[in-house]
Design a protein around this motif. Structure first.
Motif, short mmCIF file in Angstrom:
data_model
loop_
_atom_site.label_atom_id
_atom_site.label_comp_id
_atom_site.label_asym_id
_atom_site.label_seq_id
_atom_site.Cartn_x
_atom_site.Cartn_y
_atom_site.Cartn_z
N VAL A 51 36.49 36.43 27.13
CA VAL A 51 37.05 37.70 27.60
C VAL A 51 35.99 38.81 27.53
O VAL A 51 35.83 39.59 28.47
N ARG A 52 35.24 38.87 26.42
CA ARG A 52 34.18 39.89 26.28
C ARG A 52 33.09 39.67 27.33
O ARG A 52 32.60 40.62 27.93
N GLY A 53 32.69 38.41 27.54
CA GLY A 53 31.67 38.11 28.53
C GLY A 53 32.10 38.49 29.94
O GLY A 53 31.32 39.04 30.72
N LYS A 54 33.35 38.22 30.25
CA LYS A 54 33.88 38.59 31.57
C LYS A 54 33.88 40.10 31.73
O LYS A 54 33.53 40.62 32.80
N HIS A 55 34.22 40.81 30.68
CA HIS A 55 34.22 42.27 30.72
C HIS A 55 32.80 42.80 30.96
O HIS A 55 32.59 43.70 31.79
N VAL A 56 31.82 42.25 30.25
CA VAL A 56 30.41 42.67 30.43
C VAL A 56 29.95 42.35 31.84
O VAL A 56 29.31 43.16 32.50
N TRP A 57 30.28 41.15 32.34
CA TRP A 57 29.89 40.71 33.69
C TRP A 57 30.42 41.67 34.75
O TRP A 57 29.70 42.08 35.65
N GLU A 58 31.68 42.04 34.62
CA GLU A 58 32.30 42.92 35.61
C GLU A 58 31.85 44.37 35.46
O GLU A 58 31.61 45.05 36.47
N ARG A 59 31.73 44.86 34.23
CA ARG A 59 31.35 46.26 34.00
C ARG A 59 29.93 46.55 34.51
O ARG A 59 29.66 47.61 35.06
N ASN A 60 29.02 45.60 34.33
CA ASN A 60 27.62 45.81 34.72
C ASN A 60 27.28 45.26 36.10
O ASN A 60 26.13 45.30 36.50
N SER A 61 28.27 44.74 36.80
CA SER A 61 28.07 44.18 38.15
C SER A 61 26.92 43.17 38.17
O SER A 61 26.04 43.23 39.02
N CYS A 62 26.93 42.26 37.23
CA CYS A 62 25.86 41.26 37.13
C CYS A 62 25.76 40.39 38.38
O CYS A 62 24.68 39.89 38.71
N ILE A 63 26.87 40.24 39.09
CA ILE A 63 26.91 39.39 40.28
C ILE A 63 26.04 39.95 41.41
O ILE A 63 25.68 39.24 42.33
N ASN A 64 25.66 41.24 41.30
CA ASN A 64 24.80 41.82 42.33
C ASN A 64 23.39 41.24 42.29
O ASN A 64 22.67 41.31 43.29
N CYS A 65 22.98 40.69 41.15
CA CYS A 65 21.64 40.11 41.02
C CYS A 65 21.67 38.63 40.64
O CYS A 65 20.86 37.84 41.10
N HIS A 66 22.59 38.26 39.74
CA HIS A 66 22.62 36.91 39.18
C HIS A 66 23.68 36.05 39.86
O HIS A 66 24.61 36.55 40.46
N THR A 67 23.52 34.74 39.68
CA THR A 67 24.57 33.81 40.08
C THR A 67 25.19 33.24 38.82
O THR A 67 24.56 33.15 37.77
N LEU A 68 26.44 32.86 38.94
CA LEU A 68 27.15 32.18 37.87
C LEU A 68 27.85 31.01 38.51
O LEU A 68 28.77 31.19 39.33
N LEU A 69 27.37 29.81 38.21
CA LEU A 69 27.87 28.58 38.81
C LEU A 69 27.79 28.63 40.34
O LEU A 69 28.69 28.22 41.05
N GLY A 70 26.69 29.19 40.83
CA GLY A 70 26.42 29.22 42.27
C GLY A 70 27.02 30.39 43.03
O GLY A 70 26.76 30.54 44.21
N GLU A 71 27.81 31.22 42.38
CA GLU A 71 28.43 32.37 43.05
C GLU A 71 27.69 33.63 42.69
O GLU A 71 27.49 33.92 41.51
#
Length: 122
Positions: A51-71
């Motif tokens: 839950v904490r990791g998901k919160h960090v991932w979403e708050r910092n928009s990590c998906i804009n640079c990184h992939t997580l399981l190909g997404e």
């Protein structure tokens, strides 16, 4: 005998094809919804760390640079296997020390490079 496509036949093909593909679209949408609900983990099964990791991932928009399981974007490294790559299974304390030192070195100050947010307070 002239083999022409009449105006009425054209209209029937259009409406028939539209109805057919609308039914296919609705069916695939329902199938996807049922599949996603049956394969995703319930919120109650998530650990506090997840839950904490998901919160960090979403708050910092990590998906804009990184992939997580190909997404996500392909600008920065894949994060799904970071713990394994840095030896987290063999020596968790060493892996945590590597992560901490790497995060402390961010931002690197390299010109033209995107900067990582400071996650030490997360």
């Amino acid at each position: 005998m002239a083999e022409r496509l009449t105006k009425a036949a054209t209209r029937n093909i259009f409406y028939g094809g539209s109805a057919f593909f609308l039914v296919i679209f609705v069916g695939l949408t329902v199938q996807t919804h049922l599949y996603m609900n049956s394969t995703s983990a319930p919120v109650s099964a998530m650990t506090e760390g997840v839950v904490r990791g998901k919160h960090v991932w979403e708050r910092n928009s990590c998906i804009n640079c990184h992939t997580l399981l190909g997404e996500g974007a392909y600008f920065a490294p894949e994060l799904g296997n970071v713990w394994k790559r840095y030896g987290g299974h063999d020596d968790p304390e060493k892996a945590r020390a590597v992560f901490a030192s790497w995060m402390a070195s961010q931002p690197s100050g390299v010109p033209g490079r995107r900067q990582m947010p400071q996650l030490s307070a997360c």
